[in-house]
Scaffold this motif. Sequence first.
Motif, mmCIF file in Angstrom:
data_model
loop_
_atom_site.group_PDB
_atom_site.id
_atom_site.type_symbol
_atom_site.label_atom_id
_atom_site.label_comp_id
_atom_site.label_asym_id
_atom_site.label_seq_id
_atom_site.Cartn_x
_atom_site.Cartn_y
_atom_site.Cartn_z
ATOM 1 N N VAL A 41 42.485 38.130 27.162
ATOM 2 C CA VAL A 41 41.456 39.062 27.624
ATOM 3 C C VAL A 41 41.360 38.953 29.146
ATOM 4 O O VAL A 41 41.002 37.896 29.674
ATOM 5 N N ASP A 42 41.699 40.021 29.842
ATOM 6 C CA ASP A 42 41.743 39.987 31.305
ATOM 7 C C ASP A 42 42.504 38.745 31.771
ATOM 8 O O ASP A 42 42.024 37.970 32.614
ATOM 9 N N ALA A 43 43.693 38.555 31.206
ATOM 10 C CA ALA A 43 44.471 37.349 31.463
ATOM 11 C C ALA A 43 44.956 37.291 32.908
ATOM 12 O O ALA A 43 45.409 38.287 33.463
ATOM 13 N N ALA A 44 44.867 36.106 33.493
ATOM 14 C CA ALA A 44 45.336 35.894 34.858
ATOM 15 C C ALA A 44 46.828 36.191 34.964
ATOM 16 O O ALA A 44 47.566 36.094 33.978
ATOM 17 N N GLN A 45 47.276 36.530 36.162
ATOM 18 C CA GLN A 45 48.669 36.935 36.333
ATOM 19 C C GLN A 45 49.627 35.784 36.074
ATOM 20 O O GLN A 45 49.321 34.618 36.346
ATOM 21 N N ILE A 46 50.775 36.120 35.518
ATOM 22 C CA ILE A 46 51.834 35.160 35.241
ATOM 23 C C ILE A 46 52.954 35.347 36.261
ATOM 24 O O ILE A 46 52.984 36.345 36.982
ATOM 25 N N LYS A 47 53.857 34.401 36.328
ATOM 26 C CA LYS A 47 55.005 34.514 37.232
ATOM 27 C C LYS A 47 55.771 35.798 36.919
ATOM 28 O O LYS A 47 56.030 36.107 35.758
ATOM 29 N N GLY A 48 56.113 36.556 37.938
ATOM 30 C CA GLY A 48 56.805 37.826 37.765
ATOM 31 C C GLY A 48 55.913 39.022 38.002
ATOM 32 O O GLY A 48 56.397 40.123 38.278
ATOM 33 N N VAL A 49 54.606 38.818 37.906
ATOM 34 C CA VAL A 49 53.652 39.899 38.179
ATOM 35 C C VAL A 49 53.435 39.967 39.688
ATOM 36 O O VAL A 49 53.004 38.990 40.305
ATOM 37 N N LEU A 50 53.742 41.114 40.289
ATOM 38 C CA LEU A 50 53.721 41.225 41.744
ATOM 39 C C LEU A 50 52.441 41.809 42.331
ATOM 40 O O LEU A 50 52.041 41.422 43.427
ATOM 41 N N PRO A 51 51.774 42.773 41.675
ATOM 42 C CA PRO A 51 50.583 43.362 42.296
ATOM 43 C C PRO A 51 49.515 42.306 42.595
ATOM 44 O O PRO A 51 49.243 41.430 41.765
ATOM 45 N N LEU A 52 48.941 42.379 43.789
ATOM 46 C CA LEU A 52 47.847 41.487 44.158
ATOM 47 C C LEU A 52 46.766 42.326 44.837
ATOM 48 O O LEU A 52 46.676 42.374 46.066
ATOM 49 N N PRO A 53 45.957 43.026 44.027
ATOM 50 C CA PRO A 53 44.957 43.934 44.579
ATOM 51 C C PRO A 53 43.943 43.203 45.468
ATOM 52 O O PRO A 53 43.672 42.014 45.287
ATOM 53 N N LEU A 54 43.385 43.934 46.422
ATOM 54 C CA LEU A 54 42.433 43.357 47.357
ATOM 55 C C LEU A 54 41.212 42.783 46.648
ATOM 56 O O LEU A 54 40.671 41.753 47.057
ATOM 57 N N SER A 55 40.769 43.448 45.575
ATOM 58 C CA SER A 55 39.585 42.947 44.869
ATOM 59 C C SER A 55 39.852 41.574 44.267
ATOM 60 O O SER A 55 38.978 40.711 44.220
ATOM 61 N N SER A 56 41.097 41.351 43.835
ATOM 62 C CA SER A 56 41.471 40.051 43.276
ATOM 63 C C SER A 56 41.467 38.978 44.358
ATOM 64 O O SER A 56 41.002 37.844 44.134
ATOM 65 N N LEU A 57 41.950 39.333 45.525
ATOM 66 C CA LEU A 57 41.927 38.396 46.646
ATOM 67 C C LEU A 57 40.500 38.040 47.037
ATOM 68 O O LEU A 57 40.183 36.867 47.281
ATOM 69 N N ARG A 58 39.638 39.045 47.064
ATOM 70 C CA ARG A 58 38.242 38.790 47.434
ATOM 71 C C ARG A 58 37.557 37.925 46.375
ATOM 72 O O ARG A 58 36.769 37.034 46.709
ATOM 73 N N ALA A 59 37.868 38.161 45.101
ATOM 74 C CA ALA A 59 37.235 37.408 44.017
ATOM 75 C C ALA A 59 37.587 35.928 44.066
ATOM 76 O O ALA A 59 36.788 35.078 43.659
ATOM 77 N N THR A 60 38.786 35.620 44.565
ATOM 78 C CA THR A 60 39.241 34.228 44.600
ATOM 79 C C THR A 60 39.110 33.592 45.985
ATOM 80 O O THR A 60 39.476 32.419 46.173
#
Length: 265
Positions: A107-126
């Motif tokens: 459920v809304d699983a964190a990205q795994i190796k090979g997943v390239l998109p890194l949206p700005l909202s994800s960067l801000r959240a972390t």
Amino acid sequence: MTSTRTPVIFIHGLWLHASSWAPWLELFGQAGFEPAAPGWPGDPDTVELARANPDSIANHGIDDVTNHYVKIIDTLPTRPIIIGHSFGGMIAEKLLGMDYGAAAIGVDAAQIKGVLPLPLSSLRATLPVFKNPANIHKAVSLTAKEFHYSFGNALSEEESNDLYERWAIPAPGKPLFEASVANFSRHSPDKVNTGNEGRGPLLLIMGKQDHTVPEAITKSTVKQYRHSSAVTDLEEFDRGHSLTIDSGWREVADACLAWLGQQGL
């Protein structure tokens, strides 16, 4: 007498305590499963103890968490269904790829190796973790305001703050640092065996309004499984990252139960 009920292991993600799965445990128990929600290594038994003892949570990486659940699963009479949220969803995928699960739901699983998109909202959240490199060895807490952005952005501030008070705990920074460099590391612990042909079925659930794991990440994750003929399904909800714990949790849980029924589980 040994139970014949299918075990279900629930795995929480960063910043939530394992007890946040309590409503799910009750529902799945009523549905005939044998559910359990063991915490991550070092997790104290309660939210209050976790907040008071962040050092016990700190410095546990992806392999530590994965091996912790492997040991738990090895004590079970049969392979469990594994359901994880956020980083717990990524761990569920990893365990399924290692053939430790009869099926898995991320459920809304964190990205795994090979997943390239890194949206700005994800960067801000972390950002609360990444703003200090020393956090790789520490446990980091979110403020109520940060939690509202990362988890509760689709909720009222009042509901988000209530969830924060009930379930939020410090989280180890190490898994996030490991995931952030996964695509530059040949042997990253964030790697999942997505090509496993013999694994059990996988359902990935994404929240359309999720800031922490935006839908671009989940859609890219699905593509990583394109070389396996095993079942990989996707379901979307118009929700944020709090979808397993907020007032709409039951809709998501019922969808999980329905999907498991479709898989003959």
